[in-house]
Scaffold this active site. Structure first.
Site, mmCIF file in Angstrom:
data_model
loop_
_atom_site.group_PDB
_atom_site.id
_atom_site.type_symbol
_atom_site.label_atom_id
_atom_site.label_comp_id
_atom_site.label_asym_id
_atom_site.label_seq_id
_atom_site.Cartn_x
_atom_site.Cartn_y
_atom_site.Cartn_z
ATOM 1 N N THR A 16 0.809 -1.222 0.000
ATOM 2 C CA THR A 16 0.000 0.000 0.000
ATOM 3 C C THR A 16 0.840 1.269 0.000
ATOM 4 O O THR A 16 0.474 2.268 -0.630
ATOM 5 C CB THR A 16 -0.911 -0.014 1.259
ATOM 6 O OG1 THR A 16 -1.786 -1.127 1.135
ATOM 7 C CG2 THR A 16 -1.729 1.239 1.392
ATOM 8 N N SER A 62 1.487 -7.897 -1.009
ATOM 9 C CA SER A 62 2.244 -8.903 -0.255
ATOM 10 C C SER A 62 1.488 -10.207 -0.084
ATOM 11 O O SER A 62 2.071 -11.209 0.314
ATOM 12 C CB SER A 62 2.725 -8.359 1.084
ATOM 13 O OG SER A 62 1.700 -8.312 2.020
ATOM 14 N N SER A 63 0.193 -10.235 -0.402
ATOM 15 C CA SER A 63 -0.513 -11.535 -0.360
ATOM 16 C C SER A 63 0.020 -12.466 -1.451
ATOM 17 O O SER A 63 -0.204 -13.669 -1.397
ATOM 18 C CB SER A 63 -2.027 -11.392 -0.532
ATOM 19 O OG SER A 63 -2.455 -10.098 -0.381
ATOM 20 N N ASP A 94 0.281 -7.192 4.740
ATOM 21 C CA ASP A 94 -0.411 -8.471 4.965
ATOM 22 C C ASP A 94 0.539 -9.611 5.334
ATOM 23 O O ASP A 94 0.240 -10.392 6.228
ATOM 24 C CB ASP A 94 -1.239 -8.853 3.726
ATOM 25 C CG ASP A 94 -2.447 -7.943 3.566
ATOM 26 O OD1 ASP A 94 -2.778 -7.215 4.524
ATOM 27 O OD2 ASP A 94 -3.069 -7.958 2.486
ATOM 28 N N THR A 273 0.722 -23.197 19.678
ATOM 29 C CA THR A 273 -0.564 -22.876 20.300
ATOM 30 C C THR A 273 -1.362 -21.856 19.492
ATOM 31 O O THR A 273 -0.799 -20.974 18.843
ATOM 32 C CB THR A 273 -0.387 -22.341 21.741
ATOM 33 O OG1 THR A 273 -1.671 -21.914 22.226
ATOM 34 C CG2 THR A 273 0.557 -21.165 21.815
ATOM 35 N N GLN A 274 -2.686 -21.965 19.587
ATOM 36 C CA GLN A 274 -3.567 -20.975 18.950
ATOM 37 C C GLN A 274 -3.594 -19.673 19.742
ATOM 38 O O GLN A 274 -4.093 -18.662 19.259
ATOM 39 C CB GLN A 274 -4.995 -21.524 18.861
ATOM 40 C CG GLN A 274 -5.102 -22.706 17.926
ATOM 41 C CD GLN A 274 -6.479 -23.366 17.952
ATOM 42 O OE1 GLN A 274 -7.481 -22.734 18.256
ATOM 43 N NE2 GLN A 274 -6.515 -24.633 17.629
ATOM 44 N N CYS A 275 -3.108 -19.690 20.998
ATOM 45 C CA CYS A 275 -3.110 -18.466 21.820
ATOM 46 C C CYS A 275 -1.987 -17.546 21.337
ATOM 47 O O CYS A 275 -0.872 -17.998 21.079
ATOM 48 C CB CYS A 275 -2.842 -18.788 23.284
ATOM 49 S SG CYS A 275 -4.117 -19.790 24.020
#
Ligand code: ASP
Length: 344
Positions: A16, A62-63, A94, A273-275
């Protein structure tokens, strides 16, 4: 004798920050960013470093970035290493944290600053955050002893391999959940963490990447374990299992057997971990113990971006496959360049 003005290399990959309004909406336009920068007097003040802009072709959202682009950026830094005092990589937000992490593992003993930055609003627009981010990134690259990859965004310099994009709208788009910022930039520039290593003039070593089959599998209540079996039966080099809490998974034989079989085939399995805050401890609950018994190694408190890029870089080393697999399993749990908090 006056000190020589520093010279910073800007690798402009896209994003961007350099976009212009066109009939088709915002898009990168060749030459536009440099022209804009040269027209802003604050970027060319005598107390700012000189800079050279290398604009990539094509400029990327950047995707669209892949490991081949990490390689291109790292090789570009290396090719220009001896001629500049520091490097700024302009990048879309991103996947910025993936690239910053990847660069830290690909250039592991860097002796000069590499700062990745970008913006949420194009530099050419009113209220752009790009102006502040780029001005500070250039200033820090010229004036601070940063011998590592940093990510500058919204008044903070974060360790590149500790940052994650956590806000799609706000200017404060990146956080570093398990590590203090390297610098806080207000009226003063305040160092917060001791430097990883002193600046040095030696050319850094380069660890290139090659294509690797790495999967990320997220656990959730109700996951059909035959789906997990299918994933794990693929010809994978590595798999990151996104687990619950401190690294726990359901103790379901179908899942555990599929993990064990993949481990025995030589797939490097990593427990992440998802945390966002805190990390994996497979010694706490039976659900974590079971994963250790299946051969999973711990991502500790690494971000997903650091876990994935570190795994990719380690698996890309050349040598006897069994040795690469064994040393990748060991090194995933060790801090190579500040990416995880040692627990012992
Ligand atoms: N989609 C853009 C990119 O990552 C978003 C940005 O630059 O902020 O390239």
């Amino acid at each position: 004798m006056t000190e020589q003005r520093k010279h910073i290399y800007i690798a402009y990959t896209g994003g961007t920050i350099g976009m212009a309004k066109t009939a088709q909406g915002y898009q990168p336009v060749a030459g536009f960013l440099e022209q804009k920068l040269r027209s802003l007097p604050e970027f060319t003040r005598a107390d700012m470093p000189q800079f050279t802009v290398h604009e990539y072709q094509p400029l990327l959202d950047s995707s669209d970035m892949t490991p081949a682009h990490w390689q291109m950026i790292a090789a570009d830094i290396l090719a220009n290493y001896s001629r500049y005092d520091g490097f700024v990589v302009l990048h879309g937000t991103d996947t910025m944290a993936y690239t910053a992490s990847a660069l830290s593992f690909m250039l592991p003993d860097l002796g000069k600053p590499v700062i990745v930055t970008g913006s949420q609003i194009p530099l050419a627009e009113m209220r752009s955050d790009g102006h502040d981010n780029l001005l500070n990134a250039l200033y820090i690259a010229a004036n601070y002893p940063l011998a590592e990859v940093g990510l500058f965004f919204h008044h903070q310099l974060l360790r590149g391999n500790r940052a994650s994009k956590t806000d799609a709208k706000g200017f404060n788009a990146f956080t570093s959940p398990n590590c203090e910022p390297l610098l806080n930039v207000g009226i003063d520039v305040q160092p917060r963490l001791p430097p990883l290593r002193p600046l040095h003039p030696n050319t850094p070593s380069f660890q290139p990447v090659s294509p690797k089959a790495i999967a990320v599998l997220t656990l959730y209540p109700g996951l059909d374990f035959s789906l997990a079996e299918h994933w794990l039966a693929q010809p994978l080099d590595g798999l990151i299992l996104q687990t619950f809490g401190a690294g726990n998974a359901p103790q379901q034989p179908q899942l555990l057997n599929a993990l064990k079989a993949a481990h025995q085939r030589g797939v490097v399995l990593v427990n992440h971990t998802q945390c966002a805050r805190g990390g994996v401890n497979m010694g706490g609950y039976a659900g974590g113990h079971a994963l250790r018994d299946c051969g999973l190694v711990s991502a500790g408190d690494m971000t997903l971006e650091a876990t994935l890029t570190k795994l990719h870089v380690l698996l890309s080393r050349t040598g006897a496959p069994a040795q690469i697999i064994a040393s990748t399993r060991t090194l995933m749990e060790k801090s190579l360049c500040g990416e995880l908090t040692a627990t012992e």
